[in-house]
Design a protein around this motif. Structure first.
Motif, PDB file in Angstrom:
ATOM      1  N   UNK A 163      -2.651  11.025   8.933  1.00  0.00           N
ATOM      2  CA  UNK A 163      -2.066   9.708   9.159  1.00  0.00           C
ATOM      3  C   UNK A 163      -2.098   8.953   7.830  1.00  0.00           C
ATOM      4  N   UNK A 164      -1.002   8.361   7.453  1.00  0.00           N
ATOM      5  CA  UNK A 164      -0.979   7.600   6.203  1.00  0.00           C
ATOM      6  C   UNK A 164      -1.797   6.323   6.387  1.00  0.00           C
ATOM      7  N   UNK A 165      -2.724   6.077   5.449  1.00  0.00           N
ATOM      8  CA  UNK A 165      -3.519   4.849   5.511  1.00  0.00           C
ATOM      9  C   UNK A 165      -3.529   4.164   4.145  1.00  0.00           C
ATOM     10  N   UNK A 166      -4.125   2.997   4.088  1.00  0.00           N
ATOM     11  CA  UNK A 166      -4.124   2.206   2.853  1.00  0.00           C
ATOM     12  C   UNK A 166      -4.874   2.908   1.729  1.00  0.00           C
ATOM     13  N   UNK A 167      -5.948   3.634   2.060  1.00  0.00           N
ATOM     14  CA  UNK A 167      -6.720   4.344   1.043  1.00  0.00           C
ATOM     15  C   UNK A 167      -5.852   5.395   0.351  1.00  0.00           C
ATOM     16  N   UNK A 168      -5.074   6.115   1.127  1.00  0.00           N
ATOM     17  CA  UNK A 168      -4.178   7.125   0.573  1.00  0.00           C
ATOM     18  C   UNK A 168      -3.175   6.485  -0.387  1.00  0.00           C
ATOM     19  N   UNK A 169      -2.568   5.389   0.055  1.00  0.00           N
ATOM     20  CA  UNK A 169      -1.556   4.725  -0.768  1.00  0.00           C
ATOM     21  C   UNK A 169      -2.183   4.141  -2.039  1.00  0.00           C
ATOM     22  N   UNK A 170      -3.388   3.590  -1.931  1.00  0.00           N
ATOM     23  CA  UNK A 170      -4.067   3.059  -3.114  1.00  0.00           C
ATOM     24  C   UNK A 170      -4.323   4.161  -4.139  1.00  0.00           C
TER      25      UNK A 170
END
Length: 353
Positions: free
Chosen positions: A86-93
């Protein structure tokens, strides 16, 4: 179940829409150098690419409210095990901060998440290039300053492995495979019961490719690097994009090289023979990683459309296991199938930490 798949590349953004396993839209949006010139970094291209994606969906009369999930190509994030995340904010950061480098695929997760969030549906990535499932013993190189890392065509590797496992009447986790992805870049990997336990590829080791040098002799390479003949930047380019077939023959076009062989070009023939020989040697080497217990050898990627390459590799490696040919790449289908496995309850979604 309708799924939007997004695969950003250096010169294009590929999008597909699937109704379950049936592809109903396939589009590649081309980006010229001038198109991307205004953007200093890859992440700066986000809005530009998003607008183009939404424009295509509008023109093709695919309503956003009809989409049940989005899935993007995973980028250069921290090492993780294979699966659907699942894409989350940590991944995007991490991707925005380029924890493992800058690449257009870093945009896959943020495009999927932002479009998904706007319409209230989940967003995923599947088997990104940063999948690292190596056995500890496979990481040892011979110099303590250098550890072998996994940078492979994980998405296609695992997709073709699942495809052949299904053909054999089982699951990916039931078999041992050696998979050779043959394209502009080459990666050859030992798959043991659903894990990529060792492999070669990227810009570090393995056979040379149409544009990459593959693994090189260490001592002569050190001498060349300090010879003054090339700068550091020129050596990086030589290893990663102007090595291999191109360095020997002046072309990366495998069709052209095969035509030159058929016309009697002896140099092209010996380079092609060496290319096939190195692939076969590398495949055979990973037989040891699996104690010789190999259910299938799988050839995939664009070069596996070549009957010449397939036939000659098979002659050298079929003693080890039967060979399956899955030409081309299954990237868009693989992204969608990974999302479907989670949405249908066949697989548990993973969380990026």
């Amino acid at each position: 179940m309708r799924i939007l798949a997004i695969n950003p590349g250096g010169t294009s953004t590929k999008i597909s829409v699937f109704d379950d396993k049936n592809e109903i839209l396939k589009k590649s949006i081309v980006h010229t150098r001038d198109d991307l010139k205004p953007y200093r970094k890859v992440f700066d291209e986000y809005e530009y690419r998003k607008i183009l994606i939404l424009d295509v969906l509008c023109k093709e009369k695919i309503e956003l409210k009809s989409i049940d999930a989005t899935v993007g190509r995973g980028g250069l994030m921290k090492p993780i095990e294979g699966g659907t995340y699942r894409v989350n904010d940590k991944m995007i950061d991490d991707l925005r901060n380029e924890v493992n480098g800058e690449h257009a695929s870093n945009l896959g997760s943020v495009l999927a998440k932002n479009i998904g969030d706007e319409i209230g549906v989940p967003s995923f990535v599947v088997d990104p290039v940063s999948v690292d499932e190596f056995d500890e013993v496979s990481r040892i190189t011979g110099i303590s300053d250098i550890e072998k890392a996994s940078w492979l065509h994980a998405l296609n590797h695992k997709a073709v492995s699942r495809k052949i496992a299904e053909k054999l009447g089982g699951k990916y986790e039931d078999f041992n495979f050696i998979v050779a992805h043959l394209g502009s870049g080459i990666s050859i990997v030992a798959h043991k019961n659903g894990k990529m336990i060792d492999g070669s590829g990227g810009r570090s080791d393995g056979p040379f490719s149409p544009e990459r040098s593959g693994g090189l002799l260490a001592y002569p390479l050190v001498q060349l690097c300090y010879s003054g003949k090339y700068t550091k930047e020129e050596m990086v380019t030589k290893v990663s994009s102007t090595g291999g077939m191109y360095d020997y023959l002046g072309t990366k076009d495998m069709v052209e090289i095969q035509e030159r062989i058929e016309a009697g070009d002896e140099k092209a023939k010996i380079i092609m023979d060496a290319f096939i020989y190195q692939i076969a040697k590398e495949i055979s080497m990973y037989g040891a990683s699996l104690y010789g217990k190999v259910d299938r050898i799988i050839l995939t990627g664009g070069i596996s459309y070549s009957q010449l390459v397939d036939e000659e590799v098979v002659k050298r490696v079929s003693y080890l296991a039967p060979v399956e040919i899955v030409p081309g790449e299954m990237e868009m289908e693989a992204l969608v199938l990974g999302a479907l496995r989670v949405l249908n309850g066949e697989e548990k979604v993973k969380i990026y930490k």
